[in-house]
Design an enzyme around this catalytic site. Structure first.
Site, mmCIF file in Angstrom:
data_model
loop_
_atom_site.group_PDB
_atom_site.id
_atom_site.type_symbol
_atom_site.label_atom_id
_atom_site.label_comp_id
_atom_site.label_asym_id
_atom_site.label_seq_id
_atom_site.Cartn_x
_atom_site.Cartn_y
_atom_site.Cartn_z
ATOM 1 N N PRO A 396 0.817 -1.222 0.000
ATOM 2 C CA PRO A 396 0.000 0.000 0.000
ATOM 3 C C PRO A 396 0.855 1.279 0.000
ATOM 4 C CG PRO A 396 -0.933 -1.595 1.522
ATOM 5 C CD PRO A 396 0.383 -2.162 1.043
ATOM 6 N N TYR A 426 -5.784 -23.114 15.193
ATOM 7 C CA TYR A 426 -7.099 -23.591 14.714
ATOM 8 C C TYR A 426 -8.212 -22.563 14.838
ATOM 9 C CZ TYR A 426 -4.671 -27.852 16.293
ATOM 10 O OH TYR A 426 -3.767 -28.799 16.584
#
Ligand SMILES: *Cc1c(COP(=O)(O)O)cnc(C)c1O
Length: 625
Positions: A396, A426
């Site tokens: 950016p 997870y």
């Protein structure tokens, strides 16, 4: 959902209204909004338990030392402002065509300054309830722009392209070593596959294996035996193939990640500075003949020195062919510089446009002028094929027109994150976004202000033809005209002596490299000397830049990095081949044309005329000595 409908087909931005502007044209809006945002923060503090007593009384504020301290602060800031004004680079001006810099977006600057007072830390959600979400959203926006499914992929903000590249190969390294670790712990899962096959499993197959290992409740155990736990060597993971034109962050990545710089293999570029895919293929064949695995291949989109766009589509094709033969490698695109340009290829529904329709729209809507012959078919196909990569770096703070420090990395399949996570693994299984970013990224504490700046820019300016495409279009139009003008320029006279100027190559993107030479000079060292002196007169080397009429950057193209690619360029400038063979490098001026202003207020002929006049004056100074 935000306040605005981003899928509004008629939503278009006016590029002139996006920047503060070279003459601070938008100063009224800018200062009003800044003051408003500062006021909002000041009131926010006061409104937090309004009946709490102030910590500092008005009487205390009357004390001499108190006043002296404020004066000291003010004097320091005045000194700072003086220093900044004296020596800073005027990136907002079309007179600056050097490094990858330009004016930055008002939306980004105001969002950054507003957020900094709240000082969020995006390392952990707890410290950044407002801005962690913005970072995740910005990551999804980048996924979509770059051709990945935002619901399956993953993207986040880094300090820059360096860290984005490190992170991509951190993931790749751990991934590549995972199947061998599975073999050690759960041999049944990889039954029938020999080591070579395990080292050549396609990325998606390894990630399926990760799922199976998790189901068997052995994930932590297996992961500890991947490169993350036991390190790597050439014997176990192989080599990383990069084009010669790669950024130097790849050498650092090979060092830091334990790949070893010896195992970073530079693949020759063609004379258009794109990686030679035939050489890439021969290199892969050479390594597999000695049973050395290919850890990964990097394509660069927008090389740092020439803006060249590697043929991503050809490399993807090559990978598919090799996978049929049981050879697989991780595929990363280093689009730190050129990544944002994919916006100009996407329609308002973020679909990659058909070439013919796209060009028609560019010309009709004034996005790229019809006299500009861009893109070459290979550049078009390369951008189209982005979705074939496993991960992509995009900055950016380069073509995103956001202030430093804002890079980003996006990955096609977010399951890959568990290979590098250090806490609360997870999390994605529940379909959640991670709240403890620090666990999934290379960096730790980091400014939530950056996320706010990137997010705000993406909200104001859609990442497609209606938004960023319009800024990119101006940049490309400016660069290609600059190139065309250099190419068309006949010999010109300075103090009775003739000079020529020539561009290095037709830019794939928006970087124009070029060099001057005296007509009749056949000495490469003398030509370099002229361009080196021109650079010195066009940079901080010749004193404070506020007095300079035109500012640029430079680079040196040498055979150790580029082979013989620059030989044809040197020849056009009248330097015989023997000189090139002897010196093996050439000095060039380098203009990254990010400026959205080159096409404004002044036609390019005017800009060109001014530019040429300035360069003639500079040459005049050099010749006089
Ligand atoms: C600029 C650049 C980088 C490094 O990015 P930083 O933001 O400076 O860390 C990496 N690769 C390419 C191709 C670049 O142009």
């Amino acid at each position: 959902m935000g306040w605005f409908k981003r899928d509004n087909n008629s939503a278009k931005v006016n590029v002139d209204a996006l920047f503060l502007g070279p003459k601070s044209e938008n100063q009224g809006f800018f200062t009003n909004t800044l003051n408003f945002l500062m006021e909002e923060h000041i009131q926010w503090r006061r409104d937090f338990h309004p009946d709490d007593k102030p910590a500092v009384s008005l009487e205390e504020q009357d004390e001499q030392l108190y006043k002296d301290t404020l004066r000291r602060t003010k004097e320091t800031l005045l000194e700072l402002s003086g220093k900044l004004k004296t020596t800073s680079m005027p990136w907002f001006s079309p007179r600056y065509l050097g490094h990858m810099n330009s004016d930055t977006l008002m939306a980004a600057n105001l969002a950054y300054m507003a957020t900094i007072l709240y000082n969020p830390n995006n390392c952990a959600f707890e410290a950044s309830p407002a801005t962690t979400g913005l970072e995740i959203q910005a990551g999804k926006q980048l996924c979509t722009m770059l051709g990945f499914d935002a619901n399956k992929g993953w993207g986040h903000i880094t300090s820059g392209g360096h860290v984005a590249n490190y992170e991509a190969f951190w993931v790749a390294r751990n991934l590549k070593s995972f199947p061998m670790a599975v073999k050690a712990v759960l041999p049944n899962l990889v039954k029938g596959l020999d080591d070579w096959q395990l080292l050549n499993l396609p990325v998606s197959k390894v990630l399926d294996l990760v799922d199976k290992v998790k189901a068997a409740n052995k994930f932590d155990e297996v992961r500890a035996l991947s490169a993350r736990g036991v390190g790597m060597s050439k014997e176990n993971l192989g080599v990383l193939l990069v084009p010669q034109s790669r950024h130097y962050s790849w050498a650092k990545a090979a060092d830091i990640l334990g790949i070893g710089t010896d195992n970073l293999i530079n693949v020759q570029v063609k004379d258009n500075y794109r990686m030679d895919v035939n050489v890439l293929k021969a290199t892969i064949d050479k390594f597999i003949a000695t049973k050395t695995p290919i850890l990964g291949v990097v394509a660069v989109v927008g090389t740092t020195e020439e803006g060249a766009v590697d043929e991503v589509h050809e490399i993807a094709k090559l990978r598919d062919e090799y996978e049929k033969q049981g050879i697989s490698f991780y595929f990363h695109i280093d689009g730190a510089y050129g990544g944002y340009a994919r916006a100009i290829f996407l329609d308002e529904n973020d679909k990659f446009m058909d070439m013919h329709k796209m060009k028609h729209r560019w010309h009709e809507e004034g996005i790229i002028h019809k006299d500009i012959d861009w893109p070459p078919i290979d550049v078009y196909e390369a951008y189209k094929a982005f979705s074939e990569a496993d991960s992509i770096t995009v900055d950016p703070h380069k073509m995103g027109y956001v202030p430093y420090a804002a890079g980003a990395v996006v990955m096609k399949d977010r399951r890959i994150l568990d290979l590098i996570s250090y806490f609360a693994a997870y999390v994605f299984e529940k379909g959640n976004d991670p709240m403890l970013l620090g666990s999934y990224i290379l960096e730790g504490s980091k400014a939530g202000a950056t996320a706010a700046a990137v997010w705000a820019s993406h909200e104001v300016i859609p990442l497609n033809i209606t938004g960023y495409g319009r800024i990119i279009g101006r940049s490309i139009t400016g660069a290609q005209r600059f190139y065309m003008s250099l190419k068309a320029e006949p010999a010109f006279e300075v103090n009775g002596k003739k000079y020529i100027v020539h561009p290095l190559t037709k830019p794939d993107f928006n970087i124009v490299d070029f060099a001057f030479n005296a007509v009749g000079n056949t000495d490469l060292a003398k030509m370099d000397d002229l361009n080196e002196k021109l650079y010195e007169l066009s940079s901080y080397n010749s004193g404070p830049v506020y007095a300079n009429d035109w500012i640029t950057s430079k680079t040196s193209l040498a055979t150790d990095a580029y082979g013989d690619a620059p030989a044809s360029f040197v020849a056009v400038l009248g330097i015989p081949k023997e000189q090139w063979d002897k010196q093996k490098s050439v000095y060039v001026l380098r203009s990254c044309v990010l400026s959205p202003w080159l096409i404004k207020n002044t036609t390019y002929n005017e800009y060109w005329g001014t530019f040429l006049k300035i360069m003639q004056e500079k040459i005049g100074k050099i010749v006089k000595g």
